[in-house]
Motif scaffolding. Structure first.
Motif, PDB file in Angstrom:
ATOM      1  N   SER A  14       0.852  -1.177   0.000  1.00  0.00           N
ATOM      2  CA  SER A  14       0.000   0.000   0.000  1.00  0.00           C
ATOM      3  C   SER A  14       0.889   1.228   0.000  1.00  0.00           C
ATOM      4  CB  SER A  14      -0.906  -0.007   1.244  1.00  0.00           C
ATOM      5  OG  SER A  14      -1.602   1.203   1.339  1.00  0.00           O
ATOM      6  N   SER A  15       0.444   2.267  -0.667  1.00  0.00           N
ATOM      7  CA  SER A  15       1.264   3.469  -0.805  1.00  0.00           C
ATOM      8  C   SER A  15       1.509   4.160   0.524  1.00  0.00           C
ATOM      9  CB  SER A  15       0.571   4.452  -1.766  1.00  0.00           C
ATOM     10  OG  SER A  15      -0.711   4.801  -1.265  1.00  0.00           O
ATOM     11  N   ASP A  16       0.586   3.958   1.508  1.00  0.00           N
ATOM     12  CA  ASP A  16       0.757   4.667   2.762  1.00  0.00           C
ATOM     13  C   ASP A  16       0.932   3.745   3.948  1.00  0.00           C
ATOM     14  OD1 ASP A  16      -1.720   3.640   2.700  1.00  0.00           O
ATOM     15  OD2 ASP A  16      -2.769   5.423   3.424  1.00  0.00           O
ATOM     16  N   GLN A  17       0.964   2.403   3.738  1.00  0.00           N
ATOM     17  CA  GLN A  17       1.052   1.520   4.881  1.00  0.00           C
ATOM     18  C   GLN A  17       2.153   0.465   4.753  1.00  0.00           C
ATOM     19  OE1 GLN A  17      -3.268   0.463   5.242  1.00  0.00           O
ATOM     20  NE2 GLN A  17      -2.842   0.923   7.368  1.00  0.00           N
ATOM     21  N   LEU A  18       2.781   0.337   3.626  1.00  0.00           N
ATOM     22  CA  LEU A  18       3.803  -0.686   3.458  1.00  0.00           C
ATOM     23  C   LEU A  18       5.025  -0.351   4.304  1.00  0.00           C
ATOM     24  CD1 LEU A  18       4.741  -3.215   1.950  1.00  0.00           C
ATOM     25  CD2 LEU A  18       5.673  -1.723   0.173  1.00  0.00           C
ATOM     26  N   ALA A  19       5.498  -1.340   5.058  1.00  0.00           N
ATOM     27  CA  ALA A  19       6.667  -1.121   5.905  1.00  0.00           C
ATOM     28  C   ALA A  19       7.888  -0.863   5.045  1.00  0.00           C
ATOM     29  CB  ALA A  19       6.892  -2.347   6.788  1.00  0.00           C
ATOM     30  N   GLY A  20       8.792  -0.023   5.542  1.00  0.00           N
ATOM     31  CA  GLY A  20       9.938   0.392   4.748  1.00  0.00           C
ATOM     32  C   GLY A  20      10.884  -0.742   4.401  1.00  0.00           C
ATOM     33  N   SER A  21      11.164  -1.654   5.332  1.00  0.00           N
ATOM     34  CA  SER A  21      12.136  -2.716   5.082  1.00  0.00           C
ATOM     35  C   SER A  21      11.471  -4.064   5.003  1.00  0.00           C
ATOM     36  CB  SER A  21      13.182  -2.723   6.210  1.00  0.00           C
ATOM     37  OG  SER A  21      12.555  -2.876   7.457  1.00  0.00           O
ATOM     38  N   GLY A  22      10.642  -4.075   4.572  1.00  0.00           N
ATOM     39  CA  GLY A  22      10.036  -5.360   4.275  1.00  0.00           C
ATOM     40  C   GLY A  22       9.764  -6.237   5.454  1.00  0.00           C
ATOM     41  N   LYS A  28       5.962  -6.378  10.673  1.00  0.00           N
ATOM     42  CA  LYS A  28       6.279  -7.136   9.463  1.00  0.00           C
ATOM     43  C   LYS A  28       5.584  -6.660   8.194  1.00  0.00           C
ATOM     44  CE  LYS A  28       7.142 -11.502  11.899  1.00  0.00           C
ATOM     45  NZ  LYS A  28       6.751 -12.945  11.984  1.00  0.00           N
ATOM     46  N   TYR A  29       4.373  -6.125   8.338  1.00  0.00           N
ATOM     47  CA  TYR A  29       3.563  -5.963   7.135  1.00  0.00           C
ATOM     48  C   TYR A  29       3.126  -4.531   6.819  1.00  0.00           C
ATOM     49  CZ  TYR A  29       3.223 -10.956   8.046  1.00  0.00           C
ATOM     50  OH  TYR A  29       3.519 -12.277   8.304  1.00  0.00           O
ATOM     51  N   LEU A  30       2.737  -3.746   7.815  1.00  0.00           N
ATOM     52  CA  LEU A  30       2.156  -2.435   7.556  1.00  0.00           C
ATOM     53  C   LEU A  30       2.939  -1.330   8.258  1.00  0.00           C
ATOM     54  CD1 LEU A  30      -1.619  -3.321   8.132  1.00  0.00           C
ATOM     55  CD2 LEU A  30      -0.354  -3.343   5.961  1.00  0.00           C
ATOM     56  N   LYS A  31       2.860  -0.146   7.677  1.00  0.00           N
ATOM     57  CA  LYS A  31       3.491   1.017   8.285  1.00  0.00           C
ATOM     58  C   LYS A  31       2.450   1.793   9.087  1.00  0.00           C
ATOM     59  CE  LYS A  31       6.152   5.190   7.193  1.00  0.00           C
ATOM     60  NZ  LYS A  31       6.731   6.006   6.096  1.00  0.00           N
ATOM     61  N   SER A  32       2.691   1.908  10.385  1.00  0.00           N
ATOM     62  CA  SER A  32       1.791   2.634  11.290  1.00  0.00           C
ATOM     63  C   SER A  32       0.337   2.189  11.132  1.00  0.00           C
ATOM     64  CB  SER A  32       1.888   4.146  11.055  1.00  0.00           C
ATOM     65  OG  SER A  32       3.207   4.600  11.245  1.00  0.00           O
ATOM     66  N   PRO A  33       0.062   0.888  11.316  1.00  0.00           N
ATOM     67  CA  PRO A  33      -1.322   0.404  11.164  1.00  0.00           C
ATOM     68  C   PRO A  33      -2.235   0.971  12.246  1.00  0.00           C
ATOM     69  CG  PRO A  33       0.058  -1.286  12.154  1.00  0.00           C
ATOM     70  CD  PRO A  33       0.987  -0.181  11.736  1.00  0.00           C
ATOM     71  N   GLN A  34      -3.478   1.219  11.857  1.00  0.00           N
ATOM     72  CA  GLN A  34      -4.485   1.691  12.797  1.00  0.00           C
ATOM     73  C   GLN A  34      -5.527   0.587  12.959  1.00  0.00           C
ATOM     74  OE1 GLN A  34      -5.939   5.692  11.980  1.00  0.00           O
ATOM     75  NE2 GLN A  34      -4.096   6.134  10.780  1.00  0.00           N
ATOM     76  N   VAL A  35      -5.486  -0.085  14.094  1.00  0.00           N
ATOM     77  CA  VAL A  35      -6.340  -1.241  14.346  1.00  0.00           C
ATOM     78  C   VAL A  35      -7.396  -0.901  15.386  1.00  0.00           C
ATOM     79  CG1 VAL A  35      -6.402  -3.663  15.058  1.00  0.00           C
ATOM     80  CG2 VAL A  35      -4.399  -2.765  13.834  1.00  0.00           C
ATOM     81  N   THR A  36      -8.626  -1.296  15.110  1.00  0.00           N
ATOM     82  CA  THR A  36      -9.726  -1.116  16.052  1.00  0.00           C
ATOM     83  C   THR A  36     -10.352  -2.475  16.334  1.00  0.00           C
ATOM     84  OG1 THR A  36     -10.204   1.099  15.186  1.00  0.00           O
ATOM     85  CG2 THR A  36     -11.928   0.024  16.493  1.00  0.00           C
ATOM     86  N   VAL A  37     -10.552  -2.780  17.601  1.00  0.00           N
ATOM     87  CA  VAL A  37     -11.186  -4.038  18.005  1.00  0.00           C
ATOM     88  C   VAL A  37     -12.426  -3.711  18.825  1.00  0.00           C
ATOM     89  CG1 VAL A  37     -10.947  -6.182  19.307  1.00  0.00           C
ATOM     90  CG2 VAL A  37      -9.011  -5.292  18.003  1.00  0.00           C
ATOM     91  N   TYR A  38     -13.558  -4.253  18.373  1.00  0.00           N
ATOM     92  CA  TYR A  38     -14.837  -4.025  19.048  1.00  0.00           C
ATOM     93  C   TYR A  38     -15.447  -5.372  19.405  1.00  0.00           C
ATOM     94  CZ  TYR A  38     -19.886  -3.129  19.363  1.00  0.00           C
ATOM     95  OH  TYR A  38     -21.184  -3.100  19.756  1.00  0.00           O
ATOM     96  N   LEU A  43      -6.383 -14.822  11.963  1.00  0.00           N
ATOM     97  CA  LEU A  43      -6.389 -13.629  11.126  1.00  0.00           C
ATOM     98  C   LEU A  43      -5.466 -13.791   9.926  1.00  0.00           C
ATOM     99  CD1 LEU A  43      -6.178 -10.892  13.908  1.00  0.00           C
ATOM    100  CD2 LEU A  43      -8.209 -11.595  12.648  1.00  0.00           C
ATOM    101  N   PRO A  44      -5.817 -13.171   8.791  1.00  0.00           N
ATOM    102  CA  PRO A  44      -4.921 -13.184   7.637  1.00  0.00           C
ATOM    103  C   PRO A  44      -3.558 -12.586   8.008  1.00  0.00           C
ATOM    104  CG  PRO A  44      -7.093 -12.349   7.020  1.00  0.00           C
ATOM    105  CD  PRO A  44      -7.078 -12.456   8.510  1.00  0.00           C
ATOM    106  N   LEU A  45      -2.538 -13.117   7.423  1.00  0.00           N
ATOM    107  CA  LEU A  45      -1.152 -12.711   7.652  1.00  0.00           C
ATOM    108  C   LEU A  45      -0.604 -13.206   8.993  1.00  0.00           C
ATOM    109  CD1 LEU A  45      -0.970  -9.018   6.358  1.00  0.00           C
ATOM    110  CD2 LEU A  45      -0.339 -11.095   5.147  1.00  0.00           C
TER     111      LEU A  45
END
Length: 253
Positions: free
Chosen positions: A14-22, A130-140, A103-105
């Protein structure tokens, strides 16, 4: 959003969430009877603290109270998980008997024993590592299925009810459609098992309603018994008998 190998078992770009170093029950001073594995304990003590925290033998106060730090997730609860701008990772999942969610991944993730906030932090950390840059997770918590209390006795609808967040004694009585005013006594007993020992605490429901006593929060597995007034019960039985007696009365000509 592009998925590697056509599924989420690979990596997410993703253009705004992909981690820099893989989630104690406070009550007025009252007698606590400790029921051990060999029958009633010979000692009774007076406690003003959490139910089950009395300084009696074999009773520990280490267990977590529901509502003290949030609802604690358990088996069969259903969670709604949302990851901002990654709909492929947003889904409803049910906690397995083992206490995990799939969960996936990430695969199997431990959820049981944690609050929704703690699960959010855990998923944010794992996805961000491992996967996303600055992920925003919500659990309800979508469905509360793991934590329940039982209420019986002089209530209109006795049964087993789920604890949704923090539930007090009066709230559980209200969930059971209130007390049966024709037969109820003001005395209510809450039974709780702590570290294998069963404890009991008596409360005056009328005093709680009038604001003269604290309304204690309940915990997973509690048994609430609303006592029946012998006098009220006898009076109601008499009322039931009187119409029948009148019907059998001989006619006077």
């Amino acid at each position: 959003m592009l998925m590697c190998a056509g599924s989420l078992t690979g990596c997410v770009t993703s253009s705004d969430q992909l981690a820099g170093s893989g989630p104690g029950v406070h009550a007025s001073p009252s007698k606590v009877d400790v029921l051990g594995p060999n029958g009633p304990d010979s000692q009774s003590t007076t406690s003003t603290g959490t139910l089950g925290d009395a300084p009696a033998r074999g009773v520990s106060s280490a267990a977590t109270t529901v509502g003290k730090s949030g609802y604690v997730v358990g088996a069969l609860d259903v969670l709604e998980i949302s990851v901002f701008k990654v709909p492929e990772l947003s889904k409803s999942v049910q906690v397995a008997d083992t206490g995990t969610i799939n969960l996936p991944l990430l695969g199997e993730v431990q959820a049981s024993g944690k609050t929704a906030s703690e699960i959010e932090k855990d998923l944010t950390r794992q996805l961000g590592a491992k996967y996303l840059k600055s992920p925003q997770v919500t659990v309800y918590i979508k469905e509360h299925n793991s934590q329940r209390v039982t209420i019986e006795g002089a209530v209109r609808k006795p049964g087993v009810y789920p604890i949704k967040g923090t539930m007090s004694l009066l709230q559980v009585v209200a969930t059971a459609e209130g007390v049966d005013k024709d037969i109820y006594s003001k005395d209510v007993t809450v039974f709780r098992t702590v570290d294998g020992n069963r404890t009991s605490q008596a409360y005056d429901i009328d005093a709680i309603r009038e604001g003269k006593a604290d309304d204690p929060p309940l915990r997973q597995g509690d048994l609430v018994v609303v006592d029946t007034s012998a006098a009220k019960s006898a009076f109601q039985n008499t009322l039931k008998i009187l119409p029948a007696a009148g019907a059998l009365r001989p006619t006077v000509w």
